[in-house]
Design an enzyme around this catalytic site. Sequence first.
Site, short mmCIF file in Angstrom:
data_model
loop_
_atom_site.label_atom_id
_atom_site.label_comp_id
_atom_site.label_asym_id
_atom_site.label_seq_id
_atom_site.Cartn_x
_atom_site.Cartn_y
_atom_site.Cartn_z
CB THR A 120 -0.90 -0.01 1.26
OG1 THR A 120 -1.51 1.26 1.42
CG2 THR A 120 -0.11 -0.30 2.52
CG ASP A 121 -1.13 4.98 -0.97
OD1 ASP A 121 -1.66 4.37 -0.01
OD2 ASP A 121 -1.73 5.84 -1.65
CD GLU A 122 -3.10 3.38 4.78
OE1 GLU A 122 -2.74 3.08 5.93
OE2 GLU A 122 -4.27 3.35 4.40
CE1 TYR A 147 -3.05 -2.79 6.04
CE2 TYR A 147 -3.09 -0.43 5.61
CZ TYR A 147 -3.10 -1.73 5.15
OH TYR A 147 -3.14 -1.98 3.80
CE LYS A 151 0.25 -4.63 3.09
NZ LYS A 151 -0.15 -5.98 2.56
P1 NAD Z 1 -9.56 -7.32 2.79
O1 NAD Z 1 -9.51 -7.08 4.25
O2 NAD Z 1 -10.81 -7.05 2.04
O3 NAD Z 1 -9.17 -8.85 2.46
C1 NAD Z 1 -8.14 -9.50 3.13
C2 NAD Z 1 -8.31 -11.01 2.93
O4 NAD Z 1 -7.20 -11.67 3.55
C3 NAD Z 1 -9.59 -11.57 3.56
O5 NAD Z 1 -10.22 -12.47 2.68
C4 NAD Z 1 -9.08 -12.30 4.81
O6 NAD Z 1 -9.90 -13.40 5.17
C5 NAD Z 1 -7.70 -12.74 4.35
N1 NAD Z 1 -6.76 -12.95 5.46
C6 NAD Z 1 -6.54 -12.16 6.54
N2 NAD Z 1 -5.62 -12.70 7.35
C7 NAD Z 1 -5.22 -13.86 6.75
C8 NAD Z 1 -4.28 -14.87 7.08
N3 NAD Z 1 -3.56 -14.83 8.21
N4 NAD Z 1 -4.13 -15.91 6.22
C9 NAD Z 1 -4.86 -16.01 5.07
N5 NAD Z 1 -5.78 -15.08 4.73
C10 NAD Z 1 -5.95 -14.02 5.55
O7 NAD Z 1 -8.35 -6.49 2.18
P2 NAD Z 1 -8.16 -5.82 0.75
O8 NAD Z 1 -8.65 -4.43 0.80
O9 NAD Z 1 -8.66 -6.75 -0.28
O10 NAD Z 1 -6.56 -5.76 0.68
C11 NAD Z 1 -5.81 -6.80 0.07
C12 NAD Z 1 -4.34 -6.42 0.06
O11 NAD Z 1 -4.17 -5.21 -0.67
C13 NAD Z 1 -3.75 -6.17 1.44
O12 NAD Z 1 -2.43 -6.67 1.46
C14 NAD Z 1 -3.74 -4.65 1.56
O13 NAD Z 1 -2.72 -4.22 2.42
C15 NAD Z 1 -3.47 -4.26 0.13
N6 NAD Z 1 -3.94 -2.93 -0.28
C16 NAD Z 1 -5.25 -2.56 -0.08
C17 NAD Z 1 -5.69 -1.33 -0.54
C18 NAD Z 1 -7.13 -0.90 -0.38
O14 NAD Z 1 -7.47 0.24 -0.70
N7 NAD Z 1 -8.03 -1.73 0.09
C19 NAD Z 1 -4.81 -0.47 -1.18
C20 NAD Z 1 -3.48 -0.88 -1.37
C21 NAD Z 1 -3.07 -2.12 -0.93
O1 TDX Z 2 -16.67 6.29 8.03
C1 TDX Z 2 -15.60 6.74 7.61
N1 TDX Z 2 -15.47 8.10 7.45
C2 TDX Z 2 -14.32 8.69 7.01
O2 TDX Z 2 -14.27 9.92 6.88
C3 TDX Z 2 -14.47 5.90 7.26
C4 TDX Z 2 -14.58 4.41 7.43
C5 TDX Z 2 -13.31 6.49 6.79
N2 TDX Z 2 -13.24 7.85 6.66
C6 TDX Z 2 -12.02 8.45 6.09
C7 TDX Z 2 -10.70 7.99 6.64
C8 TDX Z 2 -9.77 8.11 5.43
O3 TDX Z 2 -9.32 9.46 5.32
O4 TDX Z 2 -12.01 8.06 4.70
C9 TDX Z 2 -10.67 7.81 4.24
C10 TDX Z 2 -10.57 6.39 3.74
O5 TDX Z 2 -10.68 5.52 4.87
P1 TDX Z 2 -10.53 3.92 4.76
O6 TDX Z 2 -11.53 3.41 3.79
O7 TDX Z 2 -10.52 3.38 6.14
O8 TDX Z 2 -9.12 3.79 4.03
P2 TDX Z 2 -7.62 4.22 4.44
O9 TDX Z 2 -7.45 4.36 5.90
O10 TDX Z 2 -7.25 5.38 3.57
O11 TDX Z 2 -6.82 2.91 3.96
C11 TDX Z 2 -7.18 2.25 2.72
O12 TDX Z 2 -6.25 2.53 1.70
C12 TDX Z 2 -4.97 1.97 1.83
C13 TDX Z 2 -7.29 0.74 2.91
O13 TDX Z 2 -8.22 0.46 3.94
C14 TDX Z 2 -5.96 0.12 3.21
O14 TDX Z 2 -6.07 -1.29 3.29
C15 TDX Z 2 -5.02 0.48 2.11
O15 TDX Z 2 -3.74 0.03 2.45
#
Ligand code: NAD
Ligand code: TDX
Length: 331
Positions: A120-122, A147, A151
């Site tokens: 992630t960019d975080e 978190y 990562k």
């Molecule tokens: P998510 O929480 O929707 O899905 C995570 C999945 O991993 C779930 O199905 C969960 O059951 C599984 N999991 C958790 N712990 C596990 C373990 N110990 N063993 C096997 N499976 C396990 O997350 P997501 O949003 O789909 O993110 C997927 C990946 O992408 C992550 O690595 C996250 O850091 C990265 N990522 C997410 C975002 C975003 O905006 N959501 C952005 C950049 C990178």
């Molecule tokens: O109810 C809300 N109100 C609100 O203002 C929630 C749930 C979030 N927010 C804000 C917090 C953040 O500024 O919205 C923005 C996005 O929040 P999230 O969806 O929790 O995402 P963020 O914390 O930015 O992280 C996401 O992007 C990077 C993903 O959850 C991560 O898994 C990924 O690595």
Amino acid sequence: MKVLVTGGAGFIGSNFVLRTRQTRPDWELTVLDALTYAGNRDSLAAVEDDLTFVEGSVADEALVDRLVADTDLVVHFAAESHNDNSLDNPWPFMEANIIGTYRLLEAVRKHDKRIHHISTDEVYGDLELDDPHRFTESTPVNPSSPYSASKASADLLVRAWVRSFGLKATLSNCSNNYGPRQHVEKFIPRQVTGILEGVMPKLYGAGANVRDWIHVDDHNDAVVAIVEQGRLGETYLIGADGEQNNREIIALILELMGKPADWFEHVNDRPGHDMRYAIDSGKLRAETGWTPQYQDIRAGLAQTIAWYTDNTDWWSTSRAETEKTYQRLGR
Ligand code: NAD
Ligand code: TDX
């Protein structure tokens, strides 16, 4: 090619499976997922007969060793992924994100396979709103939350295994994803499903925080491009020039769902809340030719809203659970 997809029942992983079933039908897929609260097998229902599903943890050494021995490539999505949860209880993030990645790296090393690590960019921390720079592959890591620290730790392990052991690995750090099948704890689905249930959107703090939004299919197409064309040992940033602040996103959702512009409420801010993320994806574009297909966030959001409107069974139970947690946290 045999591909092991970890976290394939989660948001991005399930969309990766569904999309590559279409775009890479010759890949033989195995999904390894622990089915935590964030995993949902229903997301894979359409392709259930066309893959092998294994329920288990990436932190399970013996299981990981067995599955990696029988694959060519690991695409590693599995993680605990929600910042708010990591502030409430960090341990699951250490186990899944750090120890789980370590187990995979050791198995990939032992069996001489290849891994693509999803991050992630975080990990780069945050930017000021008026900073003219964006994150690049050479930005130093500087994570803010448990978190993002977990990562960043995993990313550093992958890089060390590349340098010390010559591990065949690539890494990608992507910006905020949106699209169908995202857990309702996350910003966009929380607001969309709330509105469908008659609940006002909840904005953390003043809502000036900026995220660099990308559609999940664009992220996953970039992952395929890196797997097929990326250079081993390299990191690629994935982003679609989609910077919007949270107020702007809520305004767009309200407009698309036919609600008044002021129909939202401010709630407690997230401790340590990152202000802004912004990605320069020039390296990825130059080396692979990838470009995002969803150039228009309005169209992508409209598609996402339609999906949640049509799939209430997918989210209604987890929404009720999630909102209990948010109530406890005052958010
Ligand atoms: P998510 O929480 O929707 O899905 C995570 C999945 O991993 C779930 O199905 C969960 O059951 C599984 N999991 C958790 N712990 C596990 C373990 N110990 N063993 C096997 N499976 C396990 O997350 P997501 O949003 O789909 O993110 C997927 C990946 O992408 C992550 O690595 C996250 O850091 C990265 N990522 C997410 C975002 C975003 O905006 N959501 C952005 C950049 C990178
Ligand atoms: O109810 C809300 N109100 C609100 O203002 C929630 C749930 C979030 N927010 C804000 C917090 C953040 O500024 O919205 C923005 C996005 O929040 P999230 O969806 O929790 O995402 P963020 O914390 O930015 O992280 C996401 O992007 C990077 C993903 O959850 C991560 O898994 C990924 O690595």
